[in-house]
Design an enzyme around this catalytic site. Sequence first.
Site, PDB file in Angstrom:
ATOM      1  N   LYS A 174      15.270  23.940 -14.301  1.00 28.09           N
ATOM      2  CA  LYS A 174      15.349  23.592 -15.725  1.00 28.09           C
ATOM      3  C   LYS A 174      14.659  24.643 -16.594  1.00 28.09           C
ATOM      4  O   LYS A 174      15.238  25.140 -17.560  1.00 28.09           O
ATOM      5  CB  LYS A 174      14.696  22.231 -15.958  1.00 28.09           C
ATOM      6  N   ASN A 175      13.405  24.956 -16.262  1.00 30.48           N
ATOM      7  CA  ASN A 175      12.645  25.802 -17.184  1.00 30.48           C
ATOM      8  C   ASN A 175      13.080  27.268 -17.142  1.00 30.48           C
ATOM      9  O   ASN A 175      12.736  28.038 -18.037  1.00 30.48           O
ATOM     10  CB  ASN A 175      11.140  25.640 -16.953  1.00 30.48           C
ATOM     11  N   ARG A 197      11.840  21.403 -26.409  1.00 29.82           N
ATOM     12  CA  ARG A 197      10.737  22.355 -26.475  1.00 29.82           C
ATOM     13  C   ARG A 197      11.266  23.780 -26.509  1.00 29.82           C
ATOM     14  O   ARG A 197      10.787  24.643 -27.239  1.00 29.82           O
ATOM     15  CB  ARG A 197       9.880  22.156 -25.208  1.00 29.82           C
ATOM     16  N   CYS A 248       8.052  17.082 -24.595  1.00 31.24           N
ATOM     17  CA  CYS A 248       7.111  16.050 -24.149  1.00 31.24           C
ATOM     18  C   CYS A 248       5.811  16.129 -24.942  1.00 31.24           C
ATOM     19  O   CYS A 248       5.391  17.209 -25.351  1.00 31.24           O
ATOM     20  CB  CYS A 248       6.808  16.231 -22.662  1.00 31.24           C
ATOM     21  N   ARG A 284       0.559  20.936 -28.900  1.00 28.16           N
ATOM     22  CA  ARG A 284       1.333  21.987 -28.218  1.00 28.16           C
ATOM     23  C   ARG A 284       1.507  23.147 -29.212  1.00 28.16           C
ATOM     24  O   ARG A 284       2.569  23.332 -29.796  1.00 28.16           O
ATOM     25  CB  ARG A 284       2.684  21.460 -27.737  1.00 28.16           C
ATOM     26  N   PRO A 285       0.422  23.931 -29.409  1.00 31.09           N
ATOM     27  CA  PRO A 285       0.471  24.984 -30.421  1.00 31.09           C
ATOM     28  C   PRO A 285       1.459  26.096 -30.059  1.00 31.09           C
ATOM     29  O   PRO A 285       1.791  26.266 -28.883  1.00 31.09           O
ATOM     30  CB  PRO A 285      -0.959  25.539 -30.422  1.00 31.09           C
ATOM     31  N   ILE A 286       1.913  26.828 -31.070  1.00 32.29           N
ATOM     32  CA  ILE A 286       2.794  27.980 -30.813  1.00 32.29           C
ATOM     33  C   ILE A 286       2.200  29.245 -31.427  1.00 32.29           C
ATOM     34  O   ILE A 286       2.908  30.200 -31.728  1.00 32.29           O
ATOM     35  CB  ILE A 286       4.234  27.749 -31.341  1.00 32.29           C
ATOM     36  N   ASP A 287       0.860  29.216 -31.609  1.00 32.49           N
ATOM     37  CA  ASP A 287       0.205  30.354 -32.256  1.00 32.49           C
ATOM     38  C   ASP A 287       0.407  31.666 -31.501  1.00 32.49           C
ATOM     39  O   ASP A 287       0.507  32.731 -32.109  1.00 32.49           O
ATOM     40  CB  ASP A 287      -1.298  30.067 -32.420  1.00 32.49           C
ATOM     41  N   GLN A 288       0.499  31.610 -30.166  1.00 34.75           N
ATOM     42  CA  GLN A 288       0.667  32.862 -29.402  1.00 34.75           C
ATOM     43  C   GLN A 288       2.077  33.436 -29.566  1.00 34.75           C
ATOM     44  O   GLN A 288       2.258  34.648 -29.548  1.00 34.75           O
ATOM     45  CB  GLN A 288       0.347  32.640 -27.918  1.00 34.75           C
ATOM     46  N   ASP A 338       3.286  20.547 -13.974  1.00 33.41           N
ATOM     47  CA  ASP A 338       4.503  19.721 -13.994  1.00 33.41           C
ATOM     48  C   ASP A 338       4.674  18.898 -12.718  1.00 33.41           C
ATOM     49  O   ASP A 338       5.640  18.141 -12.599  1.00 33.41           O
ATOM     50  CB  ASP A 338       5.742  20.602 -14.243  1.00 33.41           C
ATOM     51  N   ARG A 389      16.420  14.320 -19.090  1.00 32.12           N
ATOM     52  CA  ARG A 389      16.291  15.650 -19.708  1.00 32.12           C
ATOM     53  C   ARG A 389      16.123  16.729 -18.643  1.00 32.12           C
ATOM     54  O   ARG A 389      16.463  17.881 -18.882  1.00 32.12           O
ATOM     55  CB  ARG A 389      15.046  15.708 -20.605  1.00 32.12           C
TER      56      ARG A 389
HETATM   57  N1  EPU Z   1      -0.665  27.406 -25.731  1.00 32.23           N
HETATM   58  C1  EPU Z   1      -1.356  27.837 -26.833  1.00 32.23           C
HETATM   59  N2  EPU Z   1      -0.674  28.556 -27.771  1.00 32.23           N
HETATM   60  C2  EPU Z   1       0.644  28.851 -27.648  1.00 32.23           C
HETATM   61  C3  EPU Z   1       1.340  28.396 -26.511  1.00 32.23           C
HETATM   62  C4  EPU Z   1       0.654  27.672 -25.567  1.00 32.23           C
HETATM   63  O1  EPU Z   1      -2.555  27.585 -26.976  1.00 32.23           O
HETATM   64  O2  EPU Z   1       1.192  29.516 -28.535  1.00 32.23           O
HETATM   65  C5  EPU Z   1      -1.390  26.628 -24.698  1.00 32.23           C
HETATM   66  C6  EPU Z   1      -0.860  25.213 -24.558  1.00 32.23           C
HETATM   67  O3  EPU Z   1      -1.474  24.343 -25.467  1.00 32.23           O
HETATM   68  C7  EPU Z   1      -1.180  24.899 -23.112  1.00 32.23           C
HETATM   69  C8  EPU Z   1      -1.037  26.256 -22.413  1.00 32.23           C
HETATM   70  O4  EPU Z   1      -1.137  27.239 -23.448  1.00 32.23           O
HETATM   71  O5  EPU Z   1      -2.503  24.482 -23.018  1.00 32.23           O
HETATM   72  C9  EPU Z   1       0.236  26.476 -21.647  1.00 32.23           C
HETATM   73  O6  EPU Z   1       1.350  26.253 -22.494  1.00 32.23           O
HETATM   74  P1  EPU Z   1       2.765  26.949 -22.208  1.00 32.23           P
HETATM   75  O7  EPU Z   1       3.123  27.771 -23.394  1.00 32.23           O
HETATM   76  O8  EPU Z   1       2.713  27.609 -20.885  1.00 32.23           O
HETATM   77  O9  EPU Z   1       3.739  25.717 -22.142  1.00 32.23           O
HETATM   78  P2  EPU Z   1       5.211  25.598 -22.718  1.00 32.23           P
HETATM   79  O10 EPU Z   1       5.892  26.921 -22.675  1.00 32.23           O
HETATM   80  O11 EPU Z   1       5.219  24.845 -23.989  1.00 32.23           O
HETATM   81  C10 EPU Z   1       6.306  25.247 -20.387  1.00 32.23           C
HETATM   82  C11 EPU Z   1       7.184  24.218 -19.742  1.00 32.23           C
HETATM   83  C12 EPU Z   1       6.369  22.955 -19.474  1.00 32.23           C
HETATM   84  C13 EPU Z   1       5.154  23.298 -18.623  1.00 32.23           C
HETATM   85  C14 EPU Z   1       4.353  24.447 -19.241  1.00 32.23           C
HETATM   86  C15 EPU Z   1       3.235  24.949 -18.346  1.00 32.23           C
HETATM   87  C16 EPU Z   1       9.362  24.713 -20.671  1.00 32.23           C
HETATM   88  C17 EPU Z   1      10.446  24.331 -21.585  1.00 32.23           C
HETATM   89  N3  EPU Z   1       8.291  23.914 -20.646  1.00 32.23           N
HETATM   90  O12 EPU Z   1       5.865  24.679 -21.606  1.00 32.23           O
HETATM   91  O13 EPU Z   1       7.235  22.142 -18.716  1.00 32.23           O
HETATM   92  O14 EPU Z   1       4.303  22.170 -18.521  1.00 32.23           O
HETATM   93  O15 EPU Z   1       5.221  25.561 -19.514  1.00 32.23           O
HETATM   94  O16 EPU Z   1       3.732  25.373 -17.132  1.00 32.23           O
HETATM   95  O17 EPU Z   1       9.451  25.705 -19.959  1.00 32.23           O
HETATM   96  C18 EPU Z   1       8.146  20.141 -17.928  1.00 32.23           C
HETATM   97  O18 EPU Z   1       9.049  20.807 -17.394  1.00 32.23           O
HETATM   98  O19 EPU Z   1       7.954  18.926 -17.696  1.00 32.23           O
HETATM   99  C19 EPU Z   1       7.256  20.787 -18.879  1.00 32.23           C
HETATM  100  C20 EPU Z   1       6.538  20.121 -19.741  1.00 32.23           C
END
Ligand code: EPU
Length: 434
Positions: A25-26, A96, A120, A125-129, A310, A402
């Site tokens: 999926k991811n 997401r 989820c 779930r910040p996107i600052d990075q 996950d 999903r």
């Molecule tokens: N984070 C920040 N700033 C950012 C982005 C992330 O502080 O700009 C923090 C998050 O708050 C978290 C950590 O960094 O503490 C990791 O977040 P990441 O960006 O890796 O997560 P994501 O990309 O939003 C993906 C998967 C999730 C999985 C995470 C971690 C997808 C669509 N989602 O989420 O998958 O938990 O990576 O491996 O790829 C799932 O499949 O059930 C699922 C939730």
Amino acid sequence: MRVLKKYVIHGGKPLYGKVEISGAKNAAVGIIPAALLVQGSCRIENIPQISDVTLMLNILQELGANVRTINRSTVEVDASAICNRPVSYQAGRKIRASYYLLGALLGRFGQAEVPLPGGCDFGGRPIDQHIKGLTALGADVEVKNGFMCAKAKTGRLKGTQIYLDVVTVGATMNLMLAATLAEGMTVIENAAKEPHIVDLANFLNSMGAEISGAGTDVIKIRGVDRLKGGEYSIIPDQIEAGTYMAAVAATGGEIRVNNIIPKHMECITAKLVEMGVKVEEEGDSLIVTRHGPLQRTNIKTMPYPGFPTDMQPQIAAVLCLAEGTSVLTEGVWDNRYRYTEEFRRLGAKIQVDGKIAIIEGVRQLTGAPMEACDLRAGAAMIIAGLAAQGVSEISNVKHIERGYEDIIGKLTGLGADIRVVEVPDPEGQVSAAG
Ligand code: EPU
């Protein structure tokens, strides 16, 4: 009358048989938007049939891409003639992975408008990075009316060095997408190393990108002027495979998990073995057996190659039945224990304090109604229900669908007594992906 689906499980039966693992999926939700960068036709194989993928393919079609279904796991996407219009709010906010559309469209057109992502709920779930990286690549990024709006100051992104403050899968993949067609070299430091990051790099490279270092914490992307079409097959889903492994660990029995990459499974296998589960590798299959008692262990979730977040709820379901007290520590998300309330209905003994869950194993769980609060929590509730004596009913299964292809078919193939029941929706709402 609208209907809602429930899963009804008669638990307490061991699992036996074999299960085929679908595409990841991811990886799929990153590779499908990556096709927006390509001028030509991309044939993508091993795509999982799940609602997040359907949503993503619909968004590409809305943008004008030609999406042709070849068979149940193969699509051809040709985005040569797409227009750069804002991504629909209704569709984009449901998943997401919509943030990948921002990187891809910004890379292709120098401008993009994409709704803020959904997905989820694990606390913040910040996107600052993502924003920091895109800004470093020369874009102005702002949030306006629920949309992330990004525009390259000079019309095309410019390669640069980006140091990520946290290890993030989403920002690593998004910045790879954005940098693929940028001018010059981009270096992403402190990059995430998950298998789907390598898969995205391999997909882009097979279409003509120049990306090296994916799978390490420094990824280098030499920008190219255009990508051409090609063929690619998505890797198997590590988490789907881990979920079935956890299921047989919880119920007992012996299953063969086919179409996996053993290396990707090591972080999960290691913990199951510690708990007394036997795992044998045979080519691209694992044979997973559990007959004796389960032993307690401690687990901390971490970015790859650590134990995946996950898999945290699913392994918690197994630990609920282990002899002794286990400590589970969530190392990625602030709040990923909402499912534990539901587990307690089955007689599980779990105490949560912040990022730590203390699980005192019980001899037996007993079936009860549960409500899925997110994708992996829902999968964990299925595992708990399969292991519990009596009947469990899981509602809100849209979350599970999903991310798991045909989970009911695959589990019944392993001898589970699980079926789908449709009930009238008291609020008359359409069930939608969250
Ligand atoms: N984070 C920040 N700033 C950012 C982005 C992330 O502080 O700009 C923090 C998050 O708050 C978290 C950590 O960094 O503490 C990791 O977040 P990441 O960006 O890796 O997560 P994501 O990309 O939003 C993906 C998967 C999730 C999985 C995470 C971690 C997808 C669509 N989602 O989420 O998958 O938990 O990576 O491996 O790829 C799932 O499949 O059930 C699922 C939730």
